[in-house]
Design an enzyme around this catalytic site. Sequence first.
Site, PDB file in Angstrom:
ATOM      1  CE1 TYR A 146      -3.777   2.125   0.669  1.00 57.26           C
ATOM      2  CE2 TYR A 146      -2.645   2.929   2.820  1.00 57.26           C
ATOM      3  CZ  TYR A 146      -3.857   3.093   1.552  1.00 57.26           C
ATOM      4  OH  TYR A 146      -4.684   3.911   1.845  1.00 57.26           O
ATOM      5  CE  LYS A 150      -3.657   4.786  -1.810  1.00 53.82           C
ATOM      6  NZ  LYS A 150      -4.753   5.440  -2.735  1.00 53.82           N
TER       7      LYS A 150
END
Length: 327
Positions: A146, A150
Amino acid sequence: MKSVLITGAAGFLGSHLCDRFIHEGYRVVGMDNLITGDLKNIEHLFANEHFSFYNHDVSSFIHVPGKLDYILHFASPASPIDYLKIPIQTLKVSSLGTHNLLGLARAKNARILVASTSEVYGNPLEHPQTEEYWGNVNPVGPRGVYDEAKRFQEAMTMAYNRIHNLETRIVRIFNTYGPRMRLNDGRVLPAFIGQALRGEDLTIFGDGSQTRSFCFMDDLVEGIYRLLLSDYSLPMNIGNPDEISIKDFAEEIINLTGTSQKIVFKELPEGDPEKRRPDISKAKEILGWEPKIHRSEGLKITYDYFKQLSQEELHKNEHKNFDAYFR
Ligand code: UDP
């Protein structure tokens, strides 16, 4: 009529953004592959002639007919247990998905806002976190899929801004809560409220001294709305700086729900950040924004939402094969 594409439209934040933009008089195109989203969050919008929906995975080529003025990229799993379950989709949606949406934004001459996260700061060595802090992230830890996706998303977005003069906005979202969160997504707030409603003990991971800062979704949506319409293209923190330890938070939930259950302590998951609190000076100065809803008020609204869910939803176990995570 201005039009906006919202990805992750059936998710917690995406669905609230759909509501806001419909309310503001936009034509809203929602997109979601329903991997973590749920159509029940946007059911009420289907009768609206200004709302349309595509069941599509943004990691594959995206076609949307007609003009688009704005794109909001909110498609992504956002709970640590989801990253563990679907790590590759998590990586793809913020890398390939972002690339596709940046391309679409160029083709439509649209302004794009991407949802980034406080996770870009990792386990932060600077506190509170300003936008200038670069972070302390383990790329190969469980949250790496994640965090790094990002971070890549931010780099890609800035590259399109600089090379193609695309109008871009980056919001770094800190822990947010409110109605339409998944009761069983593993995040701390629905976890505690779900446990209270089922008459189970509240599970604190670690000793509960880790901190988070929880923002009610109405405040967050207002911040995002203002950022989109601003001229500011560097990343901006949007969150509530009211920091609380997870142990104190558990006590608040016990008081709120009146549960007579106790707190039990479980192992802290690997890579769980010790503290997190946004520095929101930029949002205050540039957007004139700060959160208005106190946790006591937001928690009541959220508890009322969870209370009216069906027994089936309350007892749904999404984590059958991930019990190790909850040791
Ligand atoms: N947490 C906890 N009990 C739970 C779920 C989470 O103590 O049942 C802790 C978790 O370890 C973390 C914090 O609560 O320190 C917030 O977790 P969440 O998954 O909501 O989001 P994060 O901020 O870690 O991404």
